[in-house]
Design a protein around this motif. Structure first.
Motif, mmCIF file in Angstrom:
data_model
loop_
_atom_site.group_PDB
_atom_site.id
_atom_site.type_symbol
_atom_site.label_atom_id
_atom_site.label_comp_id
_atom_site.label_asym_id
_atom_site.label_seq_id
_atom_site.Cartn_x
_atom_site.Cartn_y
_atom_site.Cartn_z
ATOM 1 N N VAL A 24 0.836 -1.206 0.000
ATOM 2 C CA VAL A 24 0.000 0.000 0.000
ATOM 3 C C VAL A 24 0.869 1.254 0.000
ATOM 4 N N ALA A 25 1.926 1.229 0.827
ATOM 5 C CA ALA A 25 2.812 2.393 0.895
ATOM 6 C C ALA A 25 3.423 2.670 -0.478
ATOM 7 N N ARG A 26 3.937 1.622 -1.123
ATOM 8 C CA ARG A 26 4.577 1.802 -2.438
ATOM 9 C C ARG A 26 3.562 2.325 -3.449
ATOM 10 N N GLU A 27 2.324 1.762 -3.386
ATOM 11 C CA GLU A 27 1.276 2.176 -4.316
ATOM 12 C C GLU A 27 0.979 3.665 -4.175
ATOM 13 N N HIS A 28 1.163 4.202 -2.966
ATOM 14 C CA HIS A 28 0.863 5.613 -2.723
ATOM 15 C C HIS A 28 2.131 6.473 -2.713
ATOM 16 N N GLY A 29 3.198 5.923 -3.235
ATOM 17 C CA GLY A 29 4.423 6.713 -3.369
ATOM 18 C C GLY A 29 5.130 6.998 -2.054
ATOM 19 N N ILE A 30 4.823 6.205 -1.017
ATOM 20 C CA ILE A 30 5.512 6.386 0.265
ATOM 21 C C ILE A 30 6.686 5.409 0.311
ATOM 22 N N HIS A 31 7.891 5.943 0.454
ATOM 23 C CA HIS A 31 9.082 5.101 0.356
ATOM 24 C C HIS A 31 9.400 4.437 1.694
ATOM 25 N N ILE A 32 9.491 3.112 1.682
ATOM 26 C CA ILE A 32 9.993 2.356 2.841
ATOM 27 C C ILE A 32 11.186 1.553 2.333
ATOM 28 N N PRO A 33 12.380 1.707 2.934
ATOM 29 C CA PRO A 33 13.545 0.973 2.432
ATOM 30 C C PRO A 33 13.421 -0.538 2.666
ATOM 31 N N THR A 34 13.946 -1.329 1.732
ATOM 32 C CA THR A 34 13.921 -2.792 1.860
ATOM 33 C C THR A 34 15.213 -3.365 1.289
ATOM 34 N N LEU A 35 15.528 -4.593 1.688
ATOM 35 C CA LEU A 35 16.655 -5.301 1.069
ATOM 36 C C LEU A 35 16.250 -6.710 0.643
ATOM 37 N N CYS A 36 15.540 -7.443 1.525
ATOM 38 C CA CYS A 36 15.225 -8.829 1.181
ATOM 39 C C CYS A 36 13.982 -8.927 0.298
ATOM 40 N N HIS A 37 13.174 -7.857 0.268
ATOM 41 C CA HIS A 37 11.956 -7.853 -0.546
ATOM 42 C C HIS A 37 12.284 -7.696 -2.030
ATOM 43 N N VAL A 38 11.687 -8.578 -2.859
ATOM 44 C CA VAL A 38 11.751 -8.407 -4.312
ATOM 45 C C VAL A 38 10.351 -8.665 -4.848
ATOM 46 N N PRO A 39 9.775 -7.754 -5.643
ATOM 47 C CA PRO A 39 8.448 -7.993 -6.194
ATOM 48 C C PRO A 39 8.452 -9.293 -6.990
ATOM 49 N N GLY A 40 7.510 -10.193 -6.689
ATOM 50 C CA GLY A 40 7.451 -11.457 -7.406
ATOM 51 C C GLY A 40 7.857 -12.647 -6.558
ATOM 52 N N LEU A 41 8.506 -12.380 -5.415
ATOM 53 C CA LEU A 41 8.909 -13.481 -4.525
ATOM 54 C C LEU A 41 8.150 -13.388 -3.204
ATOM 55 N N SER A 42 8.091 -14.515 -2.471
ATOM 56 C CA SER A 42 7.456 -14.508 -1.158
ATOM 57 C C SER A 42 8.264 -13.612 -0.215
ATOM 58 N N GLU A 43 7.611 -13.205 0.881
ATOM 59 C CA GLU A 43 8.281 -12.321 1.844
ATOM 60 C C GLU A 43 8.826 -13.143 3.011
ATOM 61 N N VAL A 44 10.014 -12.757 3.528
ATOM 62 C CA VAL A 44 10.554 -13.458 4.693
ATOM 63 C C VAL A 44 10.806 -12.524 5.876
ATOM 64 N N GLY A 45 10.825 -11.231 5.626
ATOM 65 C CA GLY A 45 11.076 -10.299 6.733
ATOM 66 C C GLY A 45 12.460 -10.468 7.331
ATOM 67 N N ALA A 46 13.448 -10.790 6.501
ATOM 68 C CA ALA A 46 14.788 -11.111 7.012
ATOM 69 C C ALA A 46 15.616 -9.880 7.330
ATOM 70 N N CYS A 47 15.467 -8.824 6.539
ATOM 71 C CA CYS A 47 16.416 -7.707 6.672
ATOM 72 C C CYS A 47 16.006 -6.688 7.724
ATOM 73 N N ARG A 48 14.728 -6.632 8.058
ATOM 74 C CA ARG A 48 14.167 -5.742 9.077
ATOM 75 C C ARG A 48 14.237 -4.259 8.717
ATOM 76 N N LEU A 49 14.615 -3.926 7.492
ATOM 77 C CA LEU A 49 14.707 -2.510 7.122
ATOM 78 C C LEU A 49 13.334 -1.858 7.006
ATOM 79 N N CYS A 50 12.305 -2.660 6.688
ATOM 80 C CA CYS A 50 10.976 -2.091 6.449
ATOM 81 C C CYS A 50 10.156 -2.001 7.729
ATOM 82 N N LEU A 51 10.789 -2.175 8.897
ATOM 83 C CA LEU A 51 10.053 -2.060 10.158
ATOM 84 C C LEU A 51 9.338 -0.718 10.227
ATOM 85 N N VAL A 52 8.070 -0.765 10.681
ATOM 86 C CA VAL A 52 7.286 0.468 10.844
ATOM 87 C C VAL A 52 6.659 0.474 12.234
ATOM 88 N N GLU A 53 6.228 1.662 12.648
ATOM 89 C CA GLU A 53 5.527 1.796 13.927
ATOM 90 C C GLU A 53 4.027 1.720 13.676
#
Lengths: 175, 238
Positions: free
Chosen positions: B24-53
């Motif tokens: 949703v954030a990406r769709e609305h142009g809100i940038h959240i940094p990621t490393l392990c996320h790649v569009p097209g693959l399952s998510e693992v939450g490994a890098c923890r860069l996209c943590l939000v409050e």
């Protein structure tokens, strides 16, 4: 007003950062008139002077002489700048760290077929582990890059000489 | 399909009920940094860069794995989050031998890009300088453990898209590493099809094609969303 006293120091690095410094081209002439260069591998001064305002340090700490030098430089410098990735992270100079201490590295490089002469009285002894500057001394500004661009060095030097904090956004990155 | 509404950084947004906060954030142009996320693959939450409050929760949540549910009040930028993200990048750089200046991925690396975006000019931690090997036994590709951040993009793309499941992660902590076929040299792997998908999704210089140099082009990852759309929606569109 007294011109800012600037020094540059070359520790365990390839001199590429100093080459980048020279790469400022004609801007060096303006710089030369606005600062007082008091010590540098580019000039013939043997001892690091007292009361230096800004010192740019290239290279990592790789031997016992570097340890002594960086401590002296720190004690006599107001603003110490880690110039380039070797000073900032260890970089290429620290590539030998995963290989073990000084002895295995020397054996790997020179082989074990003959006994190496003990040259510790003429050549500084290698440290077992190459260190980034901040492992030994306080660093006031990090100017990363391999090498940092001439623009980045020029900006940092002119800002510091004028007593301002340099703005390194978009000017300096690791690598 | 139900529509949910939530708030991201003070802005009310709507989402489909199968979307994550990151989607949703990406769709609305809100940038959240990621490393392990790649569009097209399952998510693992490994890098923890996209943590939000998330308001009302003391725990930080990975945006890539948290469903965008009704009424959430999400904050993607704060002093705390920026601090943790910076720390994550510093720890990744200190953990193995990320020597940007001599890396095949220099200036084309997702980890280095993050450091640049954060204006990270030095690392506060001691570099661990572990002794990791480099596996060049494959005819076309190289695996350099020194640059690996264990994001598992390669493991997932090989399993989920290529269907070969050559890659896995072995051992724990600082010893963890990517292995082919139960820890065989890559070149000896019977399951590897040499498709190169793992190389193309790798964010750093850990997996690269032999002959890659500093001037080589950036890796193109658009093939992944193309394959996924084709499979799931039977649409062969770029």
């Amino acid at each position: 007003m007294r011109k800012p006293r600037v020094a540059t120091v070359w520790l365990g690095g390839c001199s590429g950062c100093h080459m980048s410094l020279l790469d400022m081209d004609e801007r060096l002439l303006d710089l030369a008139s606005s600062i007082d260069l008091v010590f540098s591998p580019l000039m013939d001064v043997k001892a690091f002077p007292e009361d230096v305002d800004v010192t740019l340090v290239e290279g990592a700490i790789a031997n016992e002489d570097h340890v002594e030098t960086i401590r002296r430089v720190r004690a006599r410098t107001q603003t110490l700048v880690a110039l380039g990735d070797c000073a900032v992270t260890g970089n290429v100079t620290a590539l030998r760290n995963p290989l073990g201490g000084a002895a295995p590295v020397l054996s790997l490089v020179y082989g074990t077929a003959f006994d190496r002469p003990d040259a510790s009285h003429i050549v500084p002894r290698l440290l077992d582990r190459v260190l980034m500057l901040r492992a030994l001394v306080r660093v006031d500004l990090y100017l990363p890059g391999c090498p940092p661009s001439a623009d980045a060095i020029h900006h940092a030097l002119t800002a510091l000489a004028a007593g301002r904090a340099p703005d390194l956004r978009d000017r300096a990155t690791l690598g | 399909m139900a529509v949910t509404t939530l708030t991201i950084d003070g802005t009310p947004v709507s989402a489909r009920d199968d979307q994550t906060i990151l989607d949703v954030a990406r769709e609305h142009g809100i940038h959240i940094p990621t490393l392990c996320h790649v569009p097209g693959l399952s998510e693992v939450g490994a890098c923890r860069l996209c943590l939000v409050e998330i308001a009302g929760s003391p725990k930080l949540q990975p945006a890539c794995l948290t469903p965008a549910t009704e009424g959430l009040d999400v904050t993607t930028r704060s002093e705390r989050l920026d601090g943790y993200r910076r720390q994550i990048v510093e720890l990744l750089l200190a953990e193995r031998n990320h020597v940007c200046s001599v890396c095949v991925a220099n200036t084309r690396c997702d980890l280095q890009d993050l450091a640049v975006a954060m204006e990270l000019h030095h690392v506060r931690y001691e570099h661990q300088a572990p002794a990791f090997a480099l596996d060049a036994s494959h005819d076309r590709f190289v695996l350099d453990h020194n640059r690996c951040i264990l994001c598992t993009r390669c493991v997932r793309v090989c399993d989920e898209i290529e269907g070969a499941h050559t890659w896995d992660v072995m051992a724990r902590g600082g010893e963890s590493r990517i292995v082919a076929d139960m820890n065989q040299p890559w070149g000896a792997s019977a399951s590897c099809t040499s498709c190169g998908k793992c190389v193309r999704v790798c964010p750093t210089g850990a997996l690269f094609e032999k002959g890659t140099t500093a001037g080589s082009p950036r890796k193109d990852r658009s093939f992944l969303t193309y394959l996924k759309t084709a499979r799931e929606r039977k649409l062969w569109i770029r």
